[in-house]
Design a protein around this motif. Sequence first.
Motif, PDB file in Angstrom:
ATOM      1  N   THR A   1      57.940  66.740  62.151  1.00 36.10           N
ATOM      2  CA  THR A   1      56.849  66.785  61.240  1.00 36.10           C
ATOM      3  C   THR A   1      56.773  68.226  60.933  1.00 36.10           C
ATOM      4  OG1 THR A   1      54.801  66.665  62.438  1.00 36.10           O
ATOM      5  CG2 THR A   1      55.716  64.611  61.519  1.00 36.10           C
ATOM      6  N   LEU A   2      56.822  68.982  59.761  1.00 35.56           N
ATOM      7  CA  LEU A   2      56.646  70.118  59.439  1.00 35.56           C
ATOM      8  C   LEU A   2      55.136  70.357  58.736  1.00 35.56           C
ATOM      9  CD1 LEU A   2      60.094  71.092  58.257  1.00 35.56           C
ATOM     10  CD2 LEU A   2      59.151  71.237  60.626  1.00 35.56           C
ATOM     11  N   VAL A   3      54.116  71.069  59.472  1.00 36.34           N
ATOM     12  CA  VAL A   3      52.861  71.129  58.910  1.00 36.34           C
ATOM     13  C   VAL A   3      52.617  72.425  58.230  1.00 36.34           C
ATOM     14  CG1 VAL A   3      50.564  71.094  59.523  1.00 36.34           C
ATOM     15  CG2 VAL A   3      52.112  69.507  60.676  1.00 36.34           C
ATOM     16  N   ASP A   4      52.098  72.428  56.856  1.00 34.37           N
ATOM     17  CA  ASP A   4      51.832  73.785  55.968  1.00 34.37           C
ATOM     18  C   ASP A   4      50.979  73.238  55.009  1.00 34.37           C
ATOM     19  OD1 ASP A   4      51.677  76.048  55.067  1.00 34.37           O
ATOM     20  OD2 ASP A   4      53.791  76.156  54.249  1.00 34.37           O
ATOM     21  N   THR A   5      49.536  73.400  55.460  1.00 35.59           N
ATOM     22  CA  THR A   5      48.631  72.836  54.246  1.00 35.59           C
ATOM     23  C   THR A   5      47.212  73.414  54.659  1.00 35.59           C
ATOM     24  OG1 THR A   5      47.561  70.769  53.217  1.00 35.59           O
ATOM     25  CG2 THR A   5      48.068  70.860  55.703  1.00 35.59           C
TER      26      THR A   5
ATOM     27  N   ARG B   1      72.154  64.234  64.994  1.00 36.48           N
ATOM     28  CA  ARG B   1      71.506  63.373  65.387  1.00 36.48           C
ATOM     29  C   ARG B   1      70.394  62.922  64.147  1.00 36.48           C
ATOM     30  NH1 ARG B   1      72.241  66.332  69.644  1.00 36.48           N
ATOM     31  NH2 ARG B   1      72.568  65.424  71.818  1.00 36.48           N
ATOM     32  N   HIS B   2      70.502  61.666  63.991  1.00 36.76           N
ATOM     33  CA  HIS B   2      69.691  60.933  62.767  1.00 36.76           C
ATOM     34  C   HIS B   2      68.198  61.017  63.292  1.00 36.76           C
ATOM     35  CE1 HIS B   2      72.797  59.821  60.154  1.00 36.76           C
ATOM     36  NE2 HIS B   2      73.662  59.672  61.392  1.00 36.76           N
ATOM     37  N   LEU B   3      67.528  61.284  62.274  1.00 40.34           N
ATOM     38  CA  LEU B   3      65.850  61.547  62.504  1.00 40.34           C
ATOM     39  C   LEU B   3      65.079  61.349  60.956  1.00 40.34           C
ATOM     40  CD1 LEU B   3      64.800  65.052  63.555  1.00 40.34           C
ATOM     41  CD2 LEU B   3      67.112  64.605  62.568  1.00 40.34           C
ATOM     42  N   MET B   4      63.767  61.206  61.423  1.00 38.15           N
ATOM     43  CA  MET B   4      63.090  61.268  59.968  1.00 38.15           C
ATOM     44  C   MET B   4      62.342  62.565  60.096  1.00 38.15           C
ATOM     45  SD  MET B   4      62.184  59.053  57.396  1.00 38.15           S
ATOM     46  CE  MET B   4      62.368  57.486  57.907  1.00 38.15           C
ATOM     47  N   VAL B   5      62.240  63.175  58.822  1.00 40.53           N
ATOM     48  CA  VAL B   5      61.446  64.622  58.783  1.00 40.53           C
ATOM     49  C   VAL B   5      60.552  64.359  57.639  1.00 40.53           C
ATOM     50  CG1 VAL B   5      61.646  67.023  58.425  1.00 40.53           C
ATOM     51  CG2 VAL B   5      63.500  65.771  59.211  1.00 40.53           C
ATOM     52  N   ILE B   6      59.351  64.732  57.951  1.00 38.32           N
ATOM     53  CA  ILE B   6      58.224  64.578  57.057  1.00 38.32           C
ATOM     54  C   ILE B   6      57.375  66.001  56.985  1.00 38.32           C
ATOM     55  CG2 ILE B   6      56.165  63.242  56.451  1.00 38.32           C
ATOM     56  CD1 ILE B   6      57.233  61.089  58.351  1.00 38.32           C
ATOM     57  N   GLY B   7      56.907  66.602  55.921  1.00 39.76           N
ATOM     58  CA  GLY B   7      56.148  67.660  56.096  1.00 39.76           C
ATOM     59  C   GLY B   7      55.505  67.947  54.578  1.00 39.76           C
ATOM     60  N   HIS B   8      54.517  68.695  54.943  1.00 41.32           N
ATOM     61  CA  HIS B   8      53.927  69.271  53.663  1.00 41.32           C
ATOM     62  C   HIS B   8      54.860  70.108  52.738  1.00 41.32           C
ATOM     63  CE1 HIS B   8      50.614  68.705  56.594  1.00 41.32           C
ATOM     64  NE2 HIS B   8      50.022  67.784  55.519  1.00 41.32           N
ATOM     65  N   GLN B   9      54.627  70.225  51.459  1.00 37.95           N
ATOM     66  CA  GLN B   9      55.286  70.985  50.437  1.00 37.95           C
ATOM     67  C   GLN B   9      54.461  71.802  49.579  1.00 37.95           C
ATOM     68  OE1 GLN B   9      58.684  71.816  50.575  1.00 37.95           O
ATOM     69  NE2 GLN B   9      58.520  72.877  48.678  1.00 37.95           N
ATOM     70  N   LYS B  10      54.519  73.174  49.670  1.00 36.34           N
ATOM     71  CA  LYS B  10      53.983  73.971  48.782  1.00 36.34           C
ATOM     72  C   LYS B  10      54.540  74.211  47.738  1.00 36.34           C
ATOM     73  CE  LYS B  10      50.502  75.938  52.120  1.00 36.34           C
ATOM     74  NZ  LYS B  10      49.961  77.349  52.782  1.00 36.34           N
TER      75      LYS B  10
ATOM     76  N   GLU C   1      50.102  77.251  57.404  1.00 40.74           N
ATOM     77  CA  GLU C   1      48.750  76.886  57.472  1.00 40.74           C
ATOM     78  C   GLU C   1      48.849  75.433  58.298  1.00 40.74           C
ATOM     79  OE1 GLU C   1      45.748  78.336  54.406  1.00 40.74           O
ATOM     80  OE2 GLU C   1      47.390  77.894  53.241  1.00 40.74           O
ATOM     81  N   GLY C   2      47.890  75.501  59.179  1.00 38.82           N
ATOM     82  CA  GLY C   2      47.468  74.004  59.936  1.00 38.82           C
ATOM     83  C   GLY C   2      46.160  73.886  59.570  1.00 38.82           C
ATOM     84  N   GLY C   3      45.703  73.392  58.539  1.00 38.59           N
ATOM     85  CA  GLY C   3      44.253  73.279  58.174  1.00 38.59           C
ATOM     86  C   GLY C   3      43.695  71.936  58.279  1.00 38.59           C
TER      87      GLY C   3
END
Length: 572
Positions: free
Chosen positions: A403-407, A355-364, A446-448
């Motif tokens: 969304t992938l949250v890591d900040t 399945r096609h989708l949009m993925v957005i996330g924080h990158q450390k 981290e979810g800051g």
Amino acid sequence: MTATAPREGELWSRCGGCASLLYRKRLRRNLDVCPECGEHARLAAPERLRQLVDPESFTPLPDRAAEVDPIDFVDVLSYPHRLSAARASTGLAEAVVCGTATIGRHPCALAVMDFRFLGGSLGAAVGELITRAAERALEDDVPLVLVTASGGARMQEGALSLMQMATVSQAIAALREAGLLTVSVLTDPTYGGVAASFATNTDLVLAESGARMGFAGPRVIRQVTGRELPEGFQTAAFLLRHGQVDMVVPRHALRGRLVALLAAARAGRRPASRPAVPRQEPAPAARPAAVAAPPVVDAAPADAWETVRLARNPGRPTTLDYLDTAFEGFVELHGDRLGGDCPAVVGGLARLDGRHLMVIGHQKGHTTGELVARNFGMASPAGHRKALRLMRLAARLGLPVVTLVDTPGADPGVGAEEQGQAAAIAENILSLSMLPTPVVAVITGEGGSGGALALAVADRVLMLQHAVYSVISPEGCAAILWPDRGAAPQAARALRLTAPDLCRLGVVDDLVPEPVPAAHHDPEAAARALREAVLAHLLPLLDVPPATLVRRRRQRFRRFGAARAGARAGAR
């Protein structure tokens, strides 16, 4: 330091700007603005209302938010003790006064914050009251006027205070959809979660002369960056110069300016063709039927401070790692189309189980060089705007968003403030409340604070077993509420920031198990668990009509009001 308006019974007051000794009656006649230097003293909410609204026109909202202590927070004093002291010293029930009134005979709903009450902090009761004011504006078909004065979200309520940024923002989104004017008046000070949500996502943003506004406060910025701040940083003039407010208005002209704006809105207002919208009162003890109850976590949670250390481990899988292993065919898209491409946020098209989708996330990153290059995953305004551009593109293409949250939080630097960090976060929160496509968010590390919430206003919010999600870092909380930063482990426990804690509170819908002992010991197994969890929660959303998705998403965040929090507290 800005002066505070003199108390009753005082004959003289010393100006916080020029140190002049001023006769109290003269100062009051001048609306608590120093006649010598123009310094605007801080006003209590009742005095602000007396200055702005027509005489005897203000009617408080008939209902009062429940008293809450959702996470049993204790620092050197218990939270209930601090609340009692604030009520005794201010004479107010909470840090905001809400109601209806007329200004120049133009009806409106108002929410006026009071910095004297725990620094005007945004907790569940404050969020509930402001949301009810917005719902009253919608019901009465009148504009909403917000007067802000706040240090940010209320630490003593943990992640539930963070949720209020979304709750109030989506109430403003409903007013925007109905074509009703929303106006915020920034007063000194307006910071943190309030600045990054309803203070800056209204139709018009006015700043009172002498006001200061920003996402991060000057002290935090100095500590993080080690830089001296430019002259006039975050002041009303600075905000106007950097395009972050519509106008700067001295106190004596503020009422007249509001009258003119309300008159224009009334003149342009056509008879509404929409059906009447009833107020959405949150059920005290039940979730909306569309939202699944969070899982019961039977296992005893690990120590909160140890979980923080695991969440911050540099070996932990990053967004790019998950895109390489849990998703297929990732095509990265760059830029905010306004001149920036923040490396702390990555996003693009991908596939998940075909399945096609949009993925957005924080990158450390994993190495020191990668972390520095990615600003430790702390997004700039360009990063938030890039994420928003990709979310809107996904909606236009009919693609779901993951969304992938890591900040640790949003970028607190001088440049970020100059470029409108608070407004960028606020716009993301508002737009996600209205996005007509499925959204699943996963807290992977981290979810800051507001930097995390800017990607986490979703239909489903998942959290890896050893991730954390909090209104503030334990170190920041300890520095403010404990005698020294060494109390960070104690603060971590008090904040209830672990996945089991947040599942119990209803902030998170599901816990994603990690391989033993943690994700960085077996990244491939962690990726498989994340993939399965996202699919399990995304697939049921794909057949839900867009209007229903948006309505249910708003219900999800609406339940974090004080009525719901009070029910949680009473159930323990």
